[in-house]
Design a protein around this motif. Structure first.
Motif, PDB file in Angstrom:
ATOM      1  N   ASP B   9       0.831  -1.199   0.000  1.00  0.00           N
ATOM      2  CA  ASP B   9       0.000   0.000   0.000  1.00  0.00           C
ATOM      3  C   ASP B   9       0.866   1.249   0.000  1.00  0.00           C
ATOM      4  O   ASP B   9       2.068   1.180   0.244  1.00  0.00           O
ATOM      5  CB  ASP B   9      -0.961  -0.032   1.192  1.00  0.00           C
ATOM      6  CG  ASP B   9      -0.224  -0.133   2.505  1.00  0.00           C
ATOM      7  OD1 ASP B   9       0.395   0.877   2.909  1.00  0.00           O
ATOM      8  OD2 ASP B   9      -0.237  -1.212   3.133  1.00  0.00           O
ATOM      9  N   ASP B  11       1.013   3.617   2.067  1.00  0.00           N
ATOM     10  CA  ASP B  11       1.619   3.950   3.363  1.00  0.00           C
ATOM     11  C   ASP B  11       2.963   3.239   3.532  1.00  0.00           C
ATOM     12  O   ASP B  11       3.812   3.697   4.290  1.00  0.00           O
ATOM     13  CB  ASP B  11       0.691   3.568   4.521  1.00  0.00           C
ATOM     14  CG  ASP B  11      -0.345   4.650   4.798  1.00  0.00           C
ATOM     15  OD1 ASP B  11      -0.107   5.494   5.668  1.00  0.00           O
ATOM     16  OD2 ASP B  11      -1.387   4.655   4.131  1.00  0.00           O
ATOM     17  N   SER B  67      -2.093   0.083  -3.470  1.00  0.00           N
ATOM     18  CA  SER B  67      -3.441   0.265  -2.924  1.00  0.00           C
ATOM     19  C   SER B  67      -3.411   1.312  -1.813  1.00  0.00           C
ATOM     20  O   SER B  67      -2.366   1.625  -1.275  1.00  0.00           O
ATOM     21  CB  SER B  67      -3.978  -1.060  -2.388  1.00  0.00           C
ATOM     22  OG  SER B  67      -3.121  -1.553  -1.386  1.00  0.00           O
ATOM     23  N   GLY B  68      -4.595   1.830  -1.494  1.00  0.00           N
ATOM     24  CA  GLY B  68      -4.694   2.783  -0.393  1.00  0.00           C
ATOM     25  C   GLY B  68      -4.807   4.212  -0.864  1.00  0.00           C
ATOM     26  O   GLY B  68      -5.564   4.520  -1.784  1.00  0.00           O
ATOM     27  N   SER B  69      -4.028   5.056  -0.244  1.00  0.00           N
ATOM     28  CA  SER B  69      -4.141   6.506  -0.372  1.00  0.00           C
ATOM     29  C   SER B  69      -3.878   7.002  -1.795  1.00  0.00           C
ATOM     30  O   SER B  69      -3.217   6.337  -2.587  1.00  0.00           O
ATOM     31  CB  SER B  69      -3.147   7.115   0.611  1.00  0.00           C
ATOM     32  OG  SER B  69      -2.631   8.332   0.164  1.00  0.00           O
ATOM     33  N   SER B  70      -4.380   8.215  -2.095  1.00  0.00           N
ATOM     34  CA  SER B  70      -4.188   8.808  -3.416  1.00  0.00           C
ATOM     35  C   SER B  70      -2.878   9.568  -3.519  1.00  0.00           C
ATOM     36  O   SER B  70      -2.581  10.155  -4.545  1.00  0.00           O
ATOM     37  CB  SER B  70      -5.345   9.763  -3.719  1.00  0.00           C
ATOM     38  OG  SER B  70      -5.307  10.853  -2.820  1.00  0.00           O
ATOM     39  N   ARG B  71      -2.087   9.563  -2.444  1.00  0.00           N
ATOM     40  CA  ARG B  71      -0.877  10.396  -2.396  1.00  0.00           C
ATOM     41  C   ARG B  71       0.034  10.154  -3.606  1.00  0.00           C
ATOM     42  O   ARG B  71       0.534   9.067  -3.817  1.00  0.00           O
ATOM     43  CB  ARG B  71      -0.127  10.146  -1.081  1.00  0.00           C
ATOM     44  CG  ARG B  71       0.325   8.736  -0.895  1.00  0.00           C
ATOM     45  CD  ARG B  71       0.925   8.499   0.501  1.00  0.00           C
ATOM     46  NE  ARG B  71      -0.118   8.568   1.531  1.00  0.00           N
ATOM     47  CZ  ARG B  71       0.002   8.023   2.730  1.00  0.00           C
ATOM     48  NH1 ARG B  71       1.112   7.398   3.078  1.00  0.00           N
ATOM     49  NH2 ARG B  71      -0.986   8.114   3.607  1.00  0.00           N
ATOM     50  N   GLU B  72       0.242  11.215  -4.365  1.00  0.00           N
ATOM     51  CA  GLU B  72       1.132  11.116  -5.527  1.00  0.00           C
ATOM     52  C   GLU B  72       2.580  10.997  -5.058  1.00  0.00           C
ATOM     53  O   GLU B  72       3.469  10.595  -5.817  1.00  0.00           O
ATOM     54  CB  GLU B  72       0.937  12.343  -6.424  1.00  0.00           C
ATOM     55  CG  GLU B  72       1.522  12.192  -7.809  1.00  0.00           C
ATOM     56  CD  GLU B  72       0.928  13.169  -8.808  1.00  0.00           C
ATOM     57  OE1 GLU B  72      -0.317  13.302  -8.849  1.00  0.00           O
ATOM     58  OE2 GLU B  72       1.695  13.807  -9.546  1.00  0.00           O
ATOM     59  N   ILE B  94      -5.679   4.512  -8.620  1.00  0.00           N
ATOM     60  CA  ILE B  94      -5.159   5.872  -8.447  1.00  0.00           C
ATOM     61  C   ILE B  94      -3.642   5.859  -8.593  1.00  0.00           C
ATOM     62  O   ILE B  94      -3.057   6.724  -9.235  1.00  0.00           O
ATOM     63  CB  ILE B  94      -5.561   6.491  -7.080  1.00  0.00           C
ATOM     64  CG1 ILE B  94      -7.075   6.419  -6.879  1.00  0.00           C
ATOM     65  CG2 ILE B  94      -5.091   7.941  -6.990  1.00  0.00           C
ATOM     66  CD1 ILE B  94      -7.557   7.008  -5.561  1.00  0.00           C
TER      67      ILE B  94
END
Lengths: 460, 187
Positions: B9, B11, B67-72, B94
């Motif tokens: 992910d 993170d 997977s997980g956050s949209s953080r570029e 994403i």
């Protein structure tokens, strides 16, 4: 015959690139401090203005303390990031709800509560839990920073049309089961990648019976099974929630909006690429035991054995259980825990605080538990106080903090120490999510309340 | 560089505490930070990035990568470290977009092809792959087996010819304004 998703998507197509993506118009853009600074810097470098400034709203939520918000942020790097957002708001002429603003709060809490979120809209934000807004019958999804810049520059985004999936929840929910349990059950059945490439519509009797806030919790977690987003067709529950909110249509505009919103449902016989049905009478209060939200089970369940796991997943499964300090086949009911977190865009709304408070009323917080109760916005906190819930919580040994994303992603000081167990109402139990080495057990507000009072995992 | 872990992910790719920066630079140093360094910040010998026998610009990872956050920031960290290609049997949506928007090519291969890549690198740490964007093919140079991969024509052109999304979107300004005027229901 069209699905609800098709209707909204088709109503926002500006143009489609041959053999390529669609240029989709965006009605509402929400921004926060963490995923936007590089986008604003990009605009500045190109000498561009924000194309439609009235369609973007800014709030600070991810990287802020949940105590002492009236004082300057102590962490210099965090303070600089929040200050950068305020400066960008001023330079580009955008609405900004900064710290101590009565409308400040988590981006996915303030959108709905102020009436920004409406049926039929396209809504984006540089945050994967933007799927929350789908509860209103909107196409809402998370985007990266390059895409934030695209929206600021052109009010459009380039997207490939996702496939559609309908998930039906049939039957009536058991006592002590909430939308969070429905979602954790669904993800445990479909896995964290089970809806990747799809946009989901939630339907069925159990979804229709959910309140708006419960629908938001369900849609919020769509991304945790990989879905681009999840939505629920708007109905009387939706319209009653929106009516009268600050940025909702008023008077004649309301009538016009309502007439349009009432057309927003999937036509009978419309085809989905995939359809799944769950019987909600099978759903019990849920917890997770591993390091992704798909590793969930009923609170009285047992962790799977290694031989139950696919060959390619065995390394990850063992790594996950080692991190959590659990063994295959172990039961978690009765297990002692150290922290409880009530809050986040998943479960930080007034109904979540009511559920938690109802359970702890007249009881006492366990001595071995540190509890963080973080309202999703100042409005939520104000309502908690107006309803007198804060007094009940205080008598039970709990204190309220100030709004923000807090221990959901632990960018601020709200970090669970290494090796400690946290029962958390947030959305992700990834390794280190709540602090380096922190061990997260996801659950709904009721299971969290029971854990806070009993000091261990117990049925609510 | 083989990373045979599933559901990696965002993170793990870049932990949230490193997201406080306001520029795109410097994230490569913290790529996979919690797997790569111990509490004191010393490299952990058992993590693949710290193993000197492995190197290269291609990261090969287990299914459901990103997977997980949209953080570029996850894409910036991977690019910042020096990877140009990520190979997996499955990517989160994403992350895939974010990678493409930063000139990093996500290559989707079959589960069997991915397993063979891991087996090849187990056998020979110097095993290589060749990725050709123009012909959309990937070759396991150890076994000679190859597969073709999908990428939409627009994104392919962006990567090969350096087309810019914002220039493209704004070239349609007339269409955007026409859309705003003509739409059935305007918010």
């Amino acid at each position: 015959m069209k699905t609800l998703f098709d209707k909204i998507w088709d109503a926002h197509v500006v143009t489609t690139v041959q053999d390529g993506p669609t240029q989709l118009y965006i009605d509402r853009h929400l921004c926060h401090e963490v995923t936007s600074p590089q986008a604003f810097a990009g605009l500045r470098a190109r000498g561009l203005k924000v194309f439609r400034p009235e369609r973007t709203t800014l709030t600070a939520d991810h990287n802020i303390p949940t105590m002492g918000q009236d004082k300057p942020i102590r962490d210099q790097v965090s303070r600089f990031q929040v200050d950068t957002l305020a400066k960008n708001a001023e330079e580009f002429g955008l609405i900004y709800y900064g710290l101590n603003n009565p409308k400040n709060g988590i981006v996915h809490v303030i959108g709905p509560e102020n009436g920004y979120t409406q049926p039929g809209m396209t809504i984006v934000c540089g945050d994967s839990h933007t799927s929350t807004h789908g509860a209103f019958g909107a196409i809402a999804f998370g985007i990266g920073t390059s895409e934030v810049e695209m929206v600021l520059a052109s009010q459009c985004i380039l997207q490939t049309r996702p496939k559609t999936m309908r998930i039906n929840f049939e039957g009536k929910l058991n006592a002590h089961v909430s939308a969070k349990d429905m979602a954790l059950y669904m993800i445990s059945q479909l896995t964290t990648g089970g809806a990747t490439g799809y946009f989901v519509e939630y339907a069925g009797e159990a979804v229709r019976n959910l309140t708006m806030e419960q629908r938001m919790t369900l849609c919020n977690l769509s991304i945790e099974m990989g879905a681009r987003g999840g939505l629920v067709a708007p109905d009387e529950t939706t319209f009653n929630y929106i009516k009268g909110r600050e940025f909702a249509p008023k008077g004649e505009q309301w009538d016009k909006a309502l007439a349009y919103w009432q057309t927003l449902k999937t036509d009978e016989g419309a085809a989905f690429d995939k359809e799944v049905t769950f019987d909600v009478s099978q759903i019990k209060p849920m917890i997770t035991y591993g390091t992704n939200p798909g590793m969930g089970m009923p609170i009285d369940g047992t962790i799977p054995q290694l031989e139950d796991i696919d060959e390619s997943g065995k390394i990850s499964f063992e790594k996950s259980l080692k991190y959590m300090g659990f063994a295959p086949g172990e039961k978690l009911e009765g297990k002692q825990i150290d922290y409880v977190f009530l809050g986040s865009c998943t479960n930080g709304r007034i109904e979540d605080f009511r559920l938690f408070t109802e359970y702890v009323k007249g009881k006492k917080k366990a001595d071995n538990v540190t509890a963080w109760l973080v309202p999703g916005s100042w409005k939520v906190r104000k309502q908690i106080e107006e309803e007198g819930l804060d007094k009940i919580l205080e008598e039970a040994g709990f204190a309220l903090r100030q709004p923000g994303c807090s221990a959901c992603l632990a960018m601020n000081d709200d970090k669970v120490p290494a090796g400690k167990y946290a029962v958390s109402t947030s959305n992700r139990n990834f390794e280190g999510r709540q602090g380096p080495g922190a061990r997260t057990i996801l659950a709904g507000p009721l299971v969290a309340a029971a854990a806070a009072v009993n000091g261990k995992i117990t049925k609510p | 560089m083989p990373l045979p872990i599933e559901n990696v992910d965002t993170d793990q790719i870049i932990p949230a505490r490193f997201l406080k920066a306001t520029t795109r630079e410097g994230f490569g140093d913290n790529l996979f930070a919690d797997w790569r360094y111990d509490k004191e910040g010393n490299p952990k010998a058992d993590f693949v990035l710290n193993n000197p026998v492995y190197s290269g610009q291609v990261l090969v990872a287990g299914k459901n990568f990103g997977s997980g956050s949209s953080r570029e920031h996850a894409a910036w960290a991977i690019g910042g470290y020096g990877f140009k290609v990520v190979v997996s049997s499955f990517f989160a949506d994403i992350f895939r977009n974010n990678a493409l928007n930063n000139g990093i090519l996500p290559v989707v291969v079959s589960d069997a092809f991915l397993s063979e890549l891991f087996a090849s690198s187990d056998k020979n740490s110097q095993a290589t792959v060749t990725v050709n964007l123009e012909t959309q093919t990937i070759v396991n140079n150890e076994t000679g087996h190859s597969e073709s991969f999908e990428i939409n024509a627009y994104k392919k052109a962006c990567l090969l010819e350096g087309l810019d999304d914002i220039d493209f979107l704004l070239s349609n300004k007339d269409k955007i304004e026409a859309f705003e005027q003509q739409r059935a229901y305007a918010y």
